[in-house]
Motif scaffolding. Sequence first.
Motif, PDB file in Angstrom:
ATOM      1  N   ASN A  52      46.691  88.449 -25.490  1.00 59.22           N
ATOM      2  CA  ASN A  52      47.980  88.193 -26.091  1.00 59.22           C
ATOM      3  C   ASN A  52      47.721  87.372 -27.356  1.00 59.22           C
ATOM      4  O   ASN A  52      47.382  86.194 -27.260  1.00 59.22           O
ATOM      5  CB  ASN A  52      48.871  87.421 -25.121  1.00 59.22           C
ATOM      6  CG  ASN A  52      50.223  87.061 -25.704  1.00 59.22           C
ATOM      7  OD1 ASN A  52      50.421  87.116 -26.915  1.00 59.22           O
ATOM      8  ND2 ASN A  52      51.142  86.669 -24.860  1.00 59.22           N
ATOM      9  N   PRO A  53      47.850  87.962 -28.535  1.00 61.52           N
ATOM     10  CA  PRO A  53      47.500  87.222 -29.758  1.00 61.52           C
ATOM     11  C   PRO A  53      48.372  85.988 -29.999  1.00 61.52           C
ATOM     12  O   PRO A  53      47.950  85.063 -30.680  1.00 61.52           O
ATOM     13  CB  PRO A  53      47.698  88.262 -30.865  1.00 61.52           C
ATOM     14  CG  PRO A  53      47.519  89.569 -30.187  1.00 61.52           C
ATOM     15  CD  PRO A  53      48.135  89.361 -28.833  1.00 61.52           C
ATOM     16  N   LYS A  54      49.563  85.976 -29.438  1.00 61.78           N
ATOM     17  CA  LYS A  54      50.448  84.827 -29.659  1.00 61.78           C
ATOM     18  C   LYS A  54      49.951  83.602 -28.889  1.00 61.78           C
ATOM     19  O   LYS A  54      49.832  82.514 -29.438  1.00 61.78           O
ATOM     20  CB  LYS A  54      51.876  85.170 -29.239  1.00 61.78           C
ATOM     21  CG  LYS A  54      52.881  84.046 -29.475  1.00 61.78           C
ATOM     22  CD  LYS A  54      54.293  84.496 -29.177  1.00 61.78           C
ATOM     23  CE  LYS A  54      54.798  85.448 -30.226  1.00 61.78           C
ATOM     24  NZ  LYS A  54      56.223  85.826 -30.034  1.00 61.78           N
ATOM     25  N   SER A  55      49.649  83.793 -27.619  1.00 64.42           N
ATOM     26  CA  SER A  55      49.264  82.661 -26.768  1.00 64.42           C
ATOM     27  C   SER A  55      47.758  82.510 -26.595  1.00 64.42           C
ATOM     28  O   SER A  55      47.283  81.444 -26.221  1.00 64.42           O
ATOM     29  CB  SER A  55      49.884  82.845 -25.378  1.00 64.42           C
ATOM     30  OG  SER A  55      49.299  83.961 -24.715  1.00 64.42           O
ATOM     31  N   GLY A  56      47.026  83.595 -26.818  1.00 59.50           N
ATOM     32  CA  GLY A  56      45.596  83.601 -26.544  1.00 59.50           C
ATOM     33  C   GLY A  56      45.285  83.948 -25.089  1.00 59.50           C
ATOM     34  O   GLY A  56      44.112  84.020 -24.706  1.00 59.50           O
ATOM     35  N   GLY A  57      46.315  84.172 -24.295  1.00 57.10           N
ATOM     36  CA  GLY A  57      46.090  84.540 -22.905  1.00 57.10           C
ATOM     37  C   GLY A  57      45.368  85.867 -22.784  1.00 57.10           C
ATOM     38  O   GLY A  57      45.499  86.736 -23.654  1.00 57.10           O
ATOM     39  N   THR A  58      44.587  86.015 -21.712  1.00 57.12           N
ATOM     40  CA  THR A  58      43.790  87.225 -21.539  1.00 57.12           C
ATOM     41  C   THR A  58      43.906  87.760 -20.112  1.00 57.12           C
ATOM     42  O   THR A  58      44.309  87.044 -19.187  1.00 57.12           O
ATOM     43  CB  THR A  58      42.307  86.943 -21.836  1.00 57.12           C
ATOM     44  OG1 THR A  58      41.864  85.853 -21.018  1.00 57.12           O
ATOM     45  CG2 THR A  58      42.073  86.613 -23.295  1.00 57.12           C
ATOM     46  N   ASN A  59      43.535  89.017 -19.970  1.00 59.87           N
ATOM     47  CA  ASN A  59      43.491  89.668 -18.664  1.00 59.87           C
ATOM     48  C   ASN A  59      42.349  90.664 -18.727  1.00 59.87           C
ATOM     49  O   ASN A  59      42.397  91.605 -19.520  1.00 59.87           O
ATOM     50  CB  ASN A  59      44.823  90.372 -18.377  1.00 59.87           C
ATOM     51  CG  ASN A  59      44.842  91.080 -17.032  1.00 59.87           C
ATOM     52  OD1 ASN A  59      43.900  90.989 -16.249  1.00 59.87           O
ATOM     53  ND2 ASN A  59      45.917  91.787 -16.760  1.00 59.87           N
ATOM     54  N   TYR A  60      41.328  90.452 -17.899  1.00 53.22           N
ATOM     55  CA  TYR A  60      40.149  91.313 -17.933  1.00 53.22           C
ATOM     56  C   TYR A  60      40.059  92.118 -16.647  1.00 53.22           C
ATOM     57  O   TYR A  60      40.406  91.622 -15.565  1.00 53.22           O
ATOM     58  CB  TYR A  60      38.873  90.482 -18.066  1.00 53.22           C
ATOM     59  CG  TYR A  60      38.845  89.501 -19.208  1.00 53.22           C
ATOM     60  CD1 TYR A  60      38.305  88.223 -19.038  1.00 53.22           C
ATOM     61  CD2 TYR A  60      39.337  89.834 -20.465  1.00 53.22           C
ATOM     62  CE1 TYR A  60      38.262  87.305 -20.082  1.00 53.22           C
ATOM     63  CE2 TYR A  60      39.301  88.924 -21.514  1.00 53.22           C
ATOM     64  CZ  TYR A  60      38.768  87.664 -21.311  1.00 53.22           C
ATOM     65  OH  TYR A  60      38.733  86.761 -22.347  1.00 53.22           O
ATOM     66  N   VAL A  61      39.547  93.335 -16.754  1.00 54.22           N
ATOM     67  CA  VAL A  61      39.306  94.115 -15.552  1.00 54.22           C
ATOM     68  C   VAL A  61      38.188  93.437 -14.770  1.00 54.22           C
ATOM     69  O   VAL A  61      37.271  92.834 -15.354  1.00 54.22           O
ATOM     70  CB  VAL A  61      38.974  95.582 -15.899  1.00 54.22           C
ATOM     71  CG1 VAL A  61      37.596  95.711 -16.496  1.00 54.22           C
ATOM     72  CG2 VAL A  61      39.137  96.477 -14.691  1.00 54.22           C
ATOM     73  N   GLN A  62      38.268  93.496 -13.470  1.00 58.32           N
ATOM     74  CA  GLN A  62      37.356  92.733 -12.620  1.00 58.32           C
ATOM     75  C   GLN A  62      35.890  93.040 -12.916  1.00 58.32           C
ATOM     76  O   GLN A  62      35.042  92.149 -12.877  1.00 58.32           O
ATOM     77  CB  GLN A  62      37.671  93.015 -11.155  1.00 58.32           C
ATOM     78  CG  GLN A  62      36.925  92.109 -10.185  1.00 58.32           C
ATOM     79  CD  GLN A  62      37.439  92.221  -8.775  1.00 58.32           C
ATOM     80  OE1 GLN A  62      38.250  93.109  -8.450  1.00 58.32           O
ATOM     81  NE2 GLN A  62      36.987  91.346  -7.913  1.00 58.32           N
TER      82      GLN A  62
END
Lengths: 126, 107
Positions: A52-62
């Motif tokens: 998420n470019p706004k927050s820097g939050g990420t989600n990666y595949v396991q």
Amino acid sequence: QVQLVQSGAEVKKPGASVKVSCKASGYTFTDYYMHWVRQAPGQGLEWMGWINPKSGGTNYVQKFQGRVTMTRDTSISTAYMDLSRLGSDDTAVYYCVREDMIIFGGVLDANWFDPWGQGTLVTVSS
Amino acid sequence: DIQLTQSPSFLSASVGDRVTITCRASQGISSYLAWYQQKPGKAPKVLIFAASTLQSGVPSRFSGSGSGTEFILTISSLQPEDFATYYCQQLNSYPRTFGQGTKLEIK
């Protein structure tokens, strides 16, 4: 026009790391999630995760947890994907791609991946 | 994770033919499905999103249908530039999985 331009091809040795960049233009960078997808030679598409470019939050595949790091620099509208401890099976074309969407009445109505970067070939070889 | 299974994996057809590609999801995904076309050495390009909405600029010979677990991509009259690999993708949940691809070849 909306465009994603990626960094050039890389050749790395096993065990090394690679960092691929993706510069966005033609839209507000922080308004859309950026995803990374890879494609090994002759194979299908494999989703790796998003930032998420706004927050820097990420989600990666396991599968890539602990090896991949996605970051961004909002001042230059650029996303980065860093993959460490490379093995020969990481040889692939890596794509960044924006997730576009339609929100209707505050609810997600449709979403899709567009545009895609041109791809960055990462070759892992001793 | 939601699995997507495309059929067939390979398809041989002629210019002017009508072809269909099926994508089945392992669980319901409503209409959160997109179809992409990929030509050799190029990035994928979206054709259809929300199962049946044609992306701007995509020829009307492409159409999509379905919801839930079964989806179909139809090309009404194949043109020479349509010979490529096609992928479906679900965007209902994470991970954002893709089908294994359907390679459309000239007969």
